[in-house]
Design an enzyme around this catalytic site. Structure first.
Site, PDB file in Angstrom:
ATOM      1  N   TYR A   1     -73.634  20.697   0.852  1.00  0.00           N
ATOM      2  CA  TYR A   1     -73.225  21.445   2.034  1.00  0.00           C
ATOM      3  C   TYR A   1     -73.226  22.940   1.710  1.00  0.00           C
ATOM      4  CZ  TYR A   1     -71.441  16.744   2.919  1.00  0.00           C
ATOM      5  OH  TYR A   1     -71.334  15.388   3.061  1.00  0.00           O
TER       6      TYR A   1
ATOM      7  N   GLU B   1     -88.279  22.974  -2.687  1.00  0.00           N
ATOM      8  CA  GLU B   1     -88.060  22.982  -4.139  1.00  0.00           C
ATOM      9  C   GLU B   1     -89.412  22.993  -4.843  1.00  0.00           C
ATOM     10  OE1 GLU B   1     -85.214  23.314  -5.606  1.00  0.00           O
ATOM     11  OE2 GLU B   1     -83.670  22.670  -4.181  1.00  0.00           O
TER      12      GLU B   1
END
Length: 396
Positions: free
Chosen positions: A347, A366
């Site tokens: 989060y 990523e």
């Protein structure tokens, strides 16, 4: 490159002489109102530099221009006082040279100073870009934003939220350079013309969100106290900062956004240090504040935050992502070979907050695979994988 206005000149004429899109010339001269050129005024022509040339025996302006595939009038525009009938051997004149090569050399340890030098060089050659400040870091380093284009589709890319993921910055800077080269040379990228994108899209780039942290990983602790002693203390007394993700105060900038921040705080019960500390409160750090304020100000259509590593693309948050996010991420996966992953137990990230507050597509990409910081030996492969994502992010 500067040219000097003569009687009867227009920006349209310069676009024809130098084969440069007229809108790029307009946007390189925002201080000039259309039709208000005055004799002797300087006008910037993007994509060119003026280089020195020494006159040799037998040279004429016509022969010099012909050898370089230029019109003779291009030479007059950058040499306003030249007399073609009185050229002297050894005399130096200016010659327009089209830039067809990258100014950014990304495959190197790419710290804040390197980025700022490259941005200044790009702005000189491509003055249609704008580089306003998004804000400042803890140590007072400017966090530049780069803006390209005039279109209603507002796309945002950023890199180096995490210090030891600094390779994302030269990857993004290399794409920026290739995009500018394509716009000024009419060269497609992977068969796609960049010309329509300039009018359809406004691309916002923050290449290095965390300049203090990047410098820490690459150059060691800052010279000034108290930050020097404090950061070594936070790093357990070590001056090896290769594992450092946070900003100079030991706060993880991608855990700073008000998107279930309290759950991330519960999950990571750590204090200031190399990674995972969420801070005393959301948006406590100037770098995170800068990104939040920029995002509110720009009202982006979509955002892509580039991180390392894992070759995955995260695209969901609490089922708040809009329906169009899924076909987008599928296309990103197709062009890169990366795996779309809707969500993980995480989060308070930038893309989480963007999805939550705007209900628009947000992605964490990523790049590469391995242990951060990824080695430069992966740079070329990472760039080729990410290039498709950069392009699809603009075209879709």
């Amino acid at each position: 490159m500067d040219v000097f206005v003569r009687r009867g000149d227009t920006l349209w004429y310069y676009s024809q002489i130098f084969n440069i899109n007229l809108q790029l010339i307009f946007d390189s001269n925002r201080d000039i109102q259309s039709g208000s050129l005055s004799i002797g005024q300087r006008v910037r022509v993007p994509g060119f530099v003026a280089v020195d040339y020494r006159i040799n025996s037998g040279d004429t302006l016509w022969s010099i221009a012909a050898r370089r595939n230029l019109s003779q009038d291009a030479l007059f525009l950058v040499n306003p006082n030249i007399d073609p009938n009185r050229l002297q051997v050894g005399q130096t004149i200016k010659i327009p040279q089209r830039i067809t090569w990258r100014l950014v050399q990304g495959k190197q340890e790419y710290d804040y100073s390197t980025m700022m030098t490259d941005l200044a060089r790009l702005e000189r050659v491509y003055p249609f870009i704008r580089t306003p400040s998004a804000g400042n870091s803890v140590l007072g380093n400017d966090i530049p934003e780069v803006l390209i284009g005039n279109g209603p589709k507002r796309v945002h890319y950023n890199g180096s939220f995490h210090a030891n993921e600094w390779i994302t910055t030269p990857v993004i800077m290399t794409f920026l350079n290739d995009y500018l080269l394509s716009l000024t040379n009419y060269n497609p990228i992977r068969g796609l013309s960049m010309q329509p994108l300039y009018g359809e899209t406004t691309l916002s780039i923050v290449p290095m969100v965390n300049p203090d942290g990047v410098n820490l990983v690459l150059n060691g602790p800052p010279p000034n106290e108290p930050h020097r002693s404090r950061v070594v203390e936070l790093n357990s007394g070590s001056t090896d900062f290769t594992g450092w993700k946070a900003n100079i105060r030991g706060v993880d900038l991608n855990d700073q956004f008000p998107a279930r921040w309290e759950l991330e705080k519960e999950r990571n019960q750590v204090g200031p240090g190399p990674r995972d500390y969420v801070g005393e409160r959301p948006l406590s750090e100037p770098e995170a504040i800068a990104m939040a304020e920029l995002t509110r100000r720009r009202d982006f259509s979509r955002v892509l935050a580039f991180h390392t590593q894992g070759e995955v693309i995260y695209w969901g948050f609490e089922n708040l992502e809009p329906p169009e996010a899924e076909p987008m991420v599928q296309e990103f996966g197709r062009v890169s070979g990366y795996e779309p992953v809707k969500t993980i137990e995480s989060y308070a990230g930038y893309k989480d907050w963007f999805i939550q507050d705007w209900r628009r597509p947000g992605f964490t990409v990523e790049l590469g695979f391995g242990v951060n910081p990824l080695p430069l030996s992966q740079f070329d492969e990472i760039y080729q994988e990410s290039l498709g994502i950069f392009l699809a992010g603009l075209y879709m």
